[in-house]
Design a protein around this motif. Structure first.
Motif, PDB file in Angstrom:
ATOM      1  N   GLU A   1      78.108  49.564  55.981  1.00  0.00           N
ATOM      2  CA  GLU A   1      78.166  50.832  56.712  1.00  0.00           C
ATOM      3  C   GLU A   1      78.901  51.871  55.874  1.00  0.00           C
ATOM      4  O   GLU A   1      79.906  51.575  55.234  1.00  0.00           O
ATOM      5  CB  GLU A   1      78.877  50.639  58.048  1.00  0.00           C
ATOM      6  CG  GLU A   1      78.089  49.789  59.008  1.00  0.00           C
ATOM      7  CD  GLU A   1      78.755  49.647  60.361  1.00  0.00           C
ATOM      8  OE1 GLU A   1      79.685  50.424  60.680  1.00  0.00           O
ATOM      9  OE2 GLU A   1      78.338  48.752  61.106  1.00  0.00           O
ATOM     10  N   ILE A   2      78.393  53.085  55.887  1.00  0.00           N
ATOM     11  CA  ILE A   2      79.029  54.188  55.183  1.00  0.00           C
ATOM     12  C   ILE A   2      79.978  54.868  56.176  1.00  0.00           C
ATOM     13  O   ILE A   2      79.524  55.327  57.236  1.00  0.00           O
ATOM     14  CB  ILE A   2      77.980  55.177  54.644  1.00  0.00           C
ATOM     15  CG1 ILE A   2      77.019  54.457  53.698  1.00  0.00           C
ATOM     16  CG2 ILE A   2      78.664  56.359  53.962  1.00  0.00           C
ATOM     17  CD1 ILE A   2      75.835  55.289  53.251  1.00  0.00           C
ATOM     18  N   PRO A   3      81.277  54.928  55.863  1.00  0.00           N
ATOM     19  CA  PRO A   3      82.246  55.515  56.797  1.00  0.00           C
ATOM     20  C   PRO A   3      81.886  56.953  57.182  1.00  0.00           C
ATOM     21  O   PRO A   3      81.398  57.726  56.353  1.00  0.00           O
ATOM     22  CB  PRO A   3      83.569  55.483  56.016  1.00  0.00           C
ATOM     23  CG  PRO A   3      83.383  54.431  54.991  1.00  0.00           C
ATOM     24  CD  PRO A   3      81.925  54.450  54.641  1.00  0.00           C
TER      25      PRO A   3
ATOM     26  N   TYR B   1      74.296  51.410  53.497  1.00  0.00           N
ATOM     27  CA  TYR B   1      73.717  50.972  52.231  1.00  0.00           C
ATOM     28  C   TYR B   1      73.060  49.624  52.486  1.00  0.00           C
ATOM     29  O   TYR B   1      73.607  48.777  53.179  1.00  0.00           O
ATOM     30  CB  TYR B   1      74.787  50.770  51.154  1.00  0.00           C
ATOM     31  CG  TYR B   1      75.390  52.031  50.613  1.00  0.00           C
ATOM     32  CD1 TYR B   1      74.596  52.990  49.976  1.00  0.00           C
ATOM     33  CD2 TYR B   1      76.754  52.261  50.706  1.00  0.00           C
ATOM     34  CE1 TYR B   1      75.157  54.148  49.465  1.00  0.00           C
ATOM     35  CE2 TYR B   1      77.318  53.417  50.192  1.00  0.00           C
ATOM     36  CZ  TYR B   1      76.517  54.354  49.576  1.00  0.00           C
ATOM     37  OH  TYR B   1      77.069  55.492  49.063  1.00  0.00           O
ATOM     38  N   GLY B   2      71.900  49.435  51.906  1.00  0.00           N
ATOM     39  CA  GLY B   2      71.243  48.141  51.914  1.00  0.00           C
ATOM     40  C   GLY B   2      71.189  47.628  50.486  1.00  0.00           C
ATOM     41  O   GLY B   2      70.849  48.374  49.566  1.00  0.00           O
ATOM     42  N   LEU B   3      71.574  46.384  50.295  1.00  0.00           N
ATOM     43  CA  LEU B   3      71.590  45.759  48.981  1.00  0.00           C
ATOM     44  C   LEU B   3      70.639  44.584  48.998  1.00  0.00           C
ATOM     45  O   LEU B   3      70.706  43.751  49.903  1.00  0.00           O
ATOM     46  CB  LEU B   3      72.984  45.232  48.647  1.00  0.00           C
ATOM     47  CG  LEU B   3      74.163  46.132  48.971  1.00  0.00           C
ATOM     48  CD1 LEU B   3      75.448  45.358  48.910  1.00  0.00           C
ATOM     49  CD2 LEU B   3      74.179  47.292  48.028  1.00  0.00           C
ATOM     50  N   VAL B   4      69.780  44.500  48.007  1.00  0.00           N
ATOM     51  CA  VAL B   4      68.856  43.380  47.899  1.00  0.00           C
ATOM     52  C   VAL B   4      68.731  43.017  46.425  1.00  0.00           C
ATOM     53  O   VAL B   4      68.566  43.895  45.579  1.00  0.00           O
ATOM     54  CB  VAL B   4      67.461  43.715  48.465  1.00  0.00           C
ATOM     55  CG1 VAL B   4      66.542  42.515  48.385  1.00  0.00           C
ATOM     56  CG2 VAL B   4      67.548  44.212  49.898  1.00  0.00           C
ATOM     57  N   ALA B   5      68.823  41.720  46.128  1.00  0.00           N
ATOM     58  CA  ALA B   5      68.744  41.293  44.737  1.00  0.00           C
ATOM     59  C   ALA B   5      68.157  39.896  44.626  1.00  0.00           C
ATOM     60  O   ALA B   5      68.195  39.103  45.569  1.00  0.00           O
ATOM     61  CB  ALA B   5      70.139  41.314  44.100  1.00  0.00           C
ATOM     62  N   ASP B   6      67.628  39.642  43.447  1.00  0.00           N
ATOM     63  CA  ASP B   6      67.304  38.282  43.031  1.00  0.00           C
ATOM     64  C   ASP B   6      67.803  38.166  41.597  1.00  0.00           C
ATOM     65  O   ASP B   6      68.614  38.995  41.169  1.00  0.00           O
ATOM     66  CB  ASP B   6      65.808  37.963  43.188  1.00  0.00           C
ATOM     67  CG  ASP B   6      64.880  38.870  42.400  1.00  0.00           C
ATOM     68  OD1 ASP B   6      65.341  39.571  41.461  1.00  0.00           O
ATOM     69  OD2 ASP B   6      63.679  38.879  42.707  1.00  0.00           O
TER      70      ASP B   6
ATOM     71  N   TYR C   1      69.966  54.112  54.287  1.00  0.00           N
ATOM     72  CA  TYR C   1      69.035  54.316  55.395  1.00  0.00           C
ATOM     73  C   TYR C   1      69.781  54.547  56.695  1.00  0.00           C
ATOM     74  O   TYR C   1      70.980  54.298  56.797  1.00  0.00           O
ATOM     75  CB  TYR C   1      68.079  53.125  55.551  1.00  0.00           C
ATOM     76  CG  TYR C   1      68.760  51.783  55.586  1.00  0.00           C
ATOM     77  CD1 TYR C   1      69.352  51.299  56.754  1.00  0.00           C
ATOM     78  CD2 TYR C   1      68.819  50.989  54.450  1.00  0.00           C
ATOM     79  CE1 TYR C   1      69.975  50.061  56.778  1.00  0.00           C
ATOM     80  CE2 TYR C   1      69.434  49.762  54.463  1.00  0.00           C
ATOM     81  CZ  TYR C   1      70.013  49.304  55.640  1.00  0.00           C
ATOM     82  OH  TYR C   1      70.635  48.089  55.652  1.00  0.00           O
ATOM     83  N   GLY C   2      69.025  55.026  57.678  1.00  0.00           N
ATOM     84  CA  GLY C   2      69.567  55.254  59.009  1.00  0.00           C
ATOM     85  C   GLY C   2      69.365  54.041  59.901  1.00  0.00           C
ATOM     86  O   GLY C   2      69.027  52.947  59.439  1.00  0.00           O
ATOM     87  N   CYS C   3      69.532  54.266  61.169  1.00  0.00           N
ATOM     88  CA  CYS C   3      69.427  53.211  62.178  1.00  0.00           C
ATOM     89  C   CYS C   3      68.096  52.469  62.065  1.00  0.00           C
ATOM     90  O   CYS C   3      67.034  53.085  61.981  1.00  0.00           O
ATOM     91  CB  CYS C   3      69.580  53.844  63.557  1.00  0.00           C
ATOM     92  SG  CYS C   3      69.611  52.664  64.900  1.00  0.00           S
ATOM     93  N   GLU C   4      68.180  51.165  62.027  1.00  0.00           N
ATOM     94  CA  GLU C   4      67.013  50.279  61.945  1.00  0.00           C
ATOM     95  C   GLU C   4      66.129  50.575  60.740  1.00  0.00           C
ATOM     96  O   GLU C   4      64.910  50.456  60.798  1.00  0.00           O
ATOM     97  CB  GLU C   4      66.225  50.320  63.249  1.00  0.00           C
ATOM     98  CG  GLU C   4      67.024  49.784  64.427  1.00  0.00           C
ATOM     99  CD  GLU C   4      66.211  49.698  65.702  1.00  0.00           C
ATOM    100  OE1 GLU C   4      64.967  49.655  65.632  1.00  0.00           O
ATOM    101  OE2 GLU C   4      66.833  49.656  66.774  1.00  0.00           O
TER     102      GLU C   4
END
Length: 145
Positions: free
Chosen positions: A107-109, A115-120, A129-132
């Motif tokens: 969550e951004i204060p 922030y969404g983080l995705v890695a392999d 992104y916003g809600c959902e």
């Protein structure tokens, strides 16, 4: 149902019947690949923990305001594969719905965005992104290594 990584993600998944289960599919849920299962099968559980630690260190060193992560969870691609609008108006997805990635949400204060983080083991994606998952924007997409 047991999993190769012993993280019990199969019990937490609401699409278990569609998947077939980690052990039953030899780490290829939904016909895709799981970053944890692949790493563990090739190099062992310690290599998987090193991968997680190195990704956490890389994320925390990016210098993006308020982006600090302590752990990464296994996330289904269909859940985190957002569609982004490029400057030319084209809509694109960068992930595969049938893969399992490492990631987290931060969550951004004082904001209604996260922030969404995705890695392999090959790529790191940071988005906001916003809600959902509404109105996603790419913050960083890079090849690792």
């Amino acid at each position: 149902m047991s999993s190769i990584c012993k993280m019990d993600c199969c019990h937490q998944c609401d699409r278990q019947k569609d998947c077939g289960g980690c052990t039953k599919t030899d780490g290829h849920p939904f016909g895709g690949r799981c970053v944890a299962a692949e790493c563990i099968k090739q190099e062992g559980i310690e290599a998987f923990f090193r991968l997680k630690d190195s990704l956490i260190a890389e994320i925390n060193s990016l210098g993006i305001p308020y982006l600090q992560v302590n752990d990464l969870e296994l996330l289904n691609g269909f859940f985190v594969n957002l569609e982004y609008t490029l400057p030319n108006g084209q809509l694109v997805k960068f992930l595969k719905d049938n893969n399992v990635y490492l990631g987290n949400q931060i969550e951004i204060p004082k904001s209604d965005r996260c922030y969404g983080l995705v890695a392999d083991e090959q790529y790191l994606l940071v988005c906001e992104y916003g809600c959902e998952g509404a109105d996603p924007e790419i913050v960083l997409y890079k090849k690792i290594g």
